[in-house]
Scaffold this motif. Structure first.
Motif, mmCIF file in Angstrom:
data_model
loop_
_atom_site.group_PDB
_atom_site.id
_atom_site.type_symbol
_atom_site.label_atom_id
_atom_site.label_comp_id
_atom_site.label_asym_id
_atom_site.label_seq_id
_atom_site.Cartn_x
_atom_site.Cartn_y
_atom_site.Cartn_z
ATOM 1 N N ALA A 23 -5.049 4.302 4.907
ATOM 2 C CA ALA A 23 -5.507 3.882 6.227
ATOM 3 C C ALA A 23 -6.972 3.473 6.194
ATOM 4 N N TYR A 24 -7.786 4.267 5.478
ATOM 5 C CA TYR A 24 -9.216 3.946 5.336
ATOM 6 C C TYR A 24 -9.394 2.587 4.656
ATOM 7 N N LYS A 25 -8.679 2.376 3.568
ATOM 8 C CA LYS A 25 -8.806 1.124 2.823
ATOM 9 C C LYS A 25 -8.289 -0.069 3.624
ATOM 10 N N LEU A 26 -7.209 0.142 4.407
ATOM 11 C CA LEU A 26 -6.698 -0.939 5.259
ATOM 12 C C LEU A 26 -7.717 -1.316 6.322
ATOM 13 N N ILE A 123 -2.711 -13.867 5.392
ATOM 14 C CA ILE A 123 -3.812 -12.976 5.769
ATOM 15 C C ILE A 123 -3.491 -11.552 5.351
ATOM 16 N N GLU A 124 -2.244 -11.130 5.590
ATOM 17 C CA GLU A 124 -1.833 -9.796 5.161
ATOM 18 C C GLU A 124 -1.932 -9.662 3.640
ATOM 19 N N ARG A 129 -4.579 -7.502 -1.159
ATOM 20 C CA ARG A 129 -5.303 -7.735 -2.410
ATOM 21 C C ARG A 129 -6.606 -6.940 -2.453
ATOM 22 N N LEU A 130 -7.335 -6.927 -1.335
ATOM 23 C CA LEU A 130 -8.598 -6.195 -1.282
ATOM 24 C C LEU A 130 -8.377 -4.686 -1.377
ATOM 25 N N VAL A 131 -7.298 -4.211 -0.772
ATOM 26 C CA VAL A 131 -6.981 -2.781 -0.856
ATOM 27 C C VAL A 131 -6.701 -2.382 -2.301
ATOM 28 N N LEU A 132 -5.871 -3.159 -2.968
ATOM 29 C CA LEU A 132 -5.456 -2.815 -4.325
ATOM 30 C C LEU A 132 -6.573 -3.013 -5.352
ATOM 31 N N SER A 133 -7.419 -4.023 -5.120
ATOM 32 C CA SER A 133 -8.488 -4.312 -6.077
ATOM 33 C C SER A 133 -9.736 -3.469 -5.865
ATOM 34 N N GLY A 134 -9.892 -2.949 -4.641
ATOM 35 C CA GLY A 134 -11.094 -2.191 -4.323
ATOM 36 C C GLY A 134 -12.290 -3.050 -3.973
#
Length: 447
Positions: A23-26, A123-124, A129-134
């Motif tokens: 949730a934080y990363k999303l 967009i999703e 991608r940003l969540v998984l890559s950090g």
């Protein structure tokens, strides 16, 4: 690897698949993607009544604020309210914490853009991608650039005022509401009372664990009994986040989304308000709706299952009305997503304008018997039914036997490890047997 976003956001068992870290990363990634060109952007956050809502809301807010955006909280409020209020307040995005009609142990997170529309797949995918890559955690702001949380205290009142502005006075109507112990529990009774109806609210005492528990739009049996016992004119059942509606007529009989769409679309056409005289529905809508619409002088366009695909077709082709058999109904002139309370207001306004009973209005379409049976399978194999010759031969044989007087539709759930078997036909008992038989076959082959 399966896509993180399903047909309606990211869902899973709370504190398991959908935990605070995710949730934080999303929140962090969504703030970066949706508001990257805006300084101190605003993201509205609403939630339903699930016990896990507090936990996930806190994590989501932390992620949003860590990326330098402002998290404006709405509290417990319908999904459709977040879509409307995102536009109303000129926010950059909206987020909803809800698993809709699922049981309380599930939860979900979905987003709207600044125009109140669900996010496009691309967009999703970028958020994922940003969540998984950090990458979203890189170069975070500090000092005065860190975001903050703001509570919007007038949001529910302004949404209620909007809903009331779309309808007719309802004085004299007796209405039973099933609020599913969810997000409509406070606001729905208030809206229909303001419009003048005599309101009997039920399942409006949420405790965090009773959302959708043998109540709401997926379990309307008790509502049917209540309407008959109380001598009410109509019953309205919402789901957990109040974006869908199932009605009950004065005789205690169900009026599903297909019939509601037919009644509302015909009224709009007669008033010159139905663009291109067209209803947008999904492949799950009953064949009777298609035949009835044609007889009444309306067109029916079908999409894949999911109100997001209904909306995409509406926007692409210039239509303003559509929805799903399950009760997700979109009045695009009023809101950008399915809105159960709004749909109820429109339906009851038609009853008042025409001076007719719901049972009479619902007769305009003849609905074929339809059954839906879920086959529980492994998540990894749920899409494999199409490649299984035994399953496909069984389906094709049944369709040949039905000889155009029915249909078989097989689809996978976007949120659960299920394959849904839907069959329409003239004989309910026969199609029930066939649906159960095919579901068992699918479970055996895809275990």
């Amino acid at each position: 690897m399966a896509r993180m976003f399903g047909t309606d956001g990211v869902r899973g068992v709370a504190n398991d698949k959908l935990n605070c870290d995710l949730a934080y990363k999303l929140g962090q990634a969504a703030a970066v993607v949706l508001t990257s060109a805006v300084h101190k952007a605003k993201i509205l956050i609403g939630r339903d009544t699930r016990i896990s809502g507090d936990m996930l809301e806190s994590a989501l807010i932390a992620g949003i604020c860590s990326a330098g955006a402002e998290a404006d909280t709405l509290g417990v409020i319908p999904t459709s309210a977040v879509a409307h209020l995102t536009r109303h307040y000129g926010a950059d995005a909206g987020a909803v914490i809800s698993a809709s009609h699922n049981s309380f142990e599930y939860n979900g997170i979905k987003f709207f853009n600044g125009q109140g529309y669900k996010l496009a797949d691309m967009i999703e995918d970028e958020i994922e991608r940003l969540v998984l890559s950090g990458e979203a955690a890189c170069n975070l702001p500090t000092g005065l650039m860190v975001g903050r949380k703001v509570k919007l205290k007038k949001a529910k009142e302004e949404y209620a005022e909007f809903l009331c502005s779309t309808g007719e006075p309802l004085k004299g109507l007796k209405v039973v509401l099933d609020c599913a112990n969810g997000a409509s529990s406070q606001i729905a009774p208030e809206v229909f009372r303001r419009l003048g109806a005599t309101v009997y609210p039920y399942y409006n005492d949420p405790d965090g664990t009773n959302i959708n528990d043998n109540c709401g739009s997926t379990h309307p049996q008790q509502l049917c009994m209540l309407v008959s016992e109380l001598g009410a004119d109509v019953g309205l059942a919402f789901d957990g986040d109040a974006d869908r509606l199932i009605a009950v007529d004065e005789l205690g009989r169900l009026v599903d989304g297909d019939r509601i769409m037919a009644v509302c679309a015909l009224d709009m056409m007669e008033r010159g308000a139905l663009k291109k005289n067209t209803i947008v529905a999904t492949v799950m809508s009953n064949l009777g709706l298609e035949l009835g619409a044609k007889r009444l002088g309306m067109n029916l366009v079908k999409t894949d299952v999911g109100d997001r695909y209904v909306l995409e077709e509406m926007l692409k082709s210039g239509y303003n009305f559509g929805g799903e058999q399950s009760g997700h109904i979109i009045f695009l002139d009023h809101n950008t997503t399915g809105d159960g309370i709004l749909t109820g207001v429109q339906l009851l306004s038609i009853l008042r304008r025409k001076g007719k009973r719901l049972s009479e209005l619902a007769k305009i379409v003849d609905i074929l018997p339809q059954v839906l049976v879920n086959a529980r399978v492994s998540e990894e194999k749920k899409h494999d039914y199409q490649d299984d010759p035994v399953i496909m031969e069984r389906i094709q044989a049944l369709e040949k036997d039905m000889d155009g007087k029915g249909r078989v539709l097989i689809r996978t759930s976007g949120t659960e490890p299920l394959v849904r078997v839907m069959i329409e036909g003239e004989n309910r008992k026969a199609i029930e047997r066939e649906a159960v038989s095919i579901a068992k076959l699918i479970e055996t082959r895809l275990a």
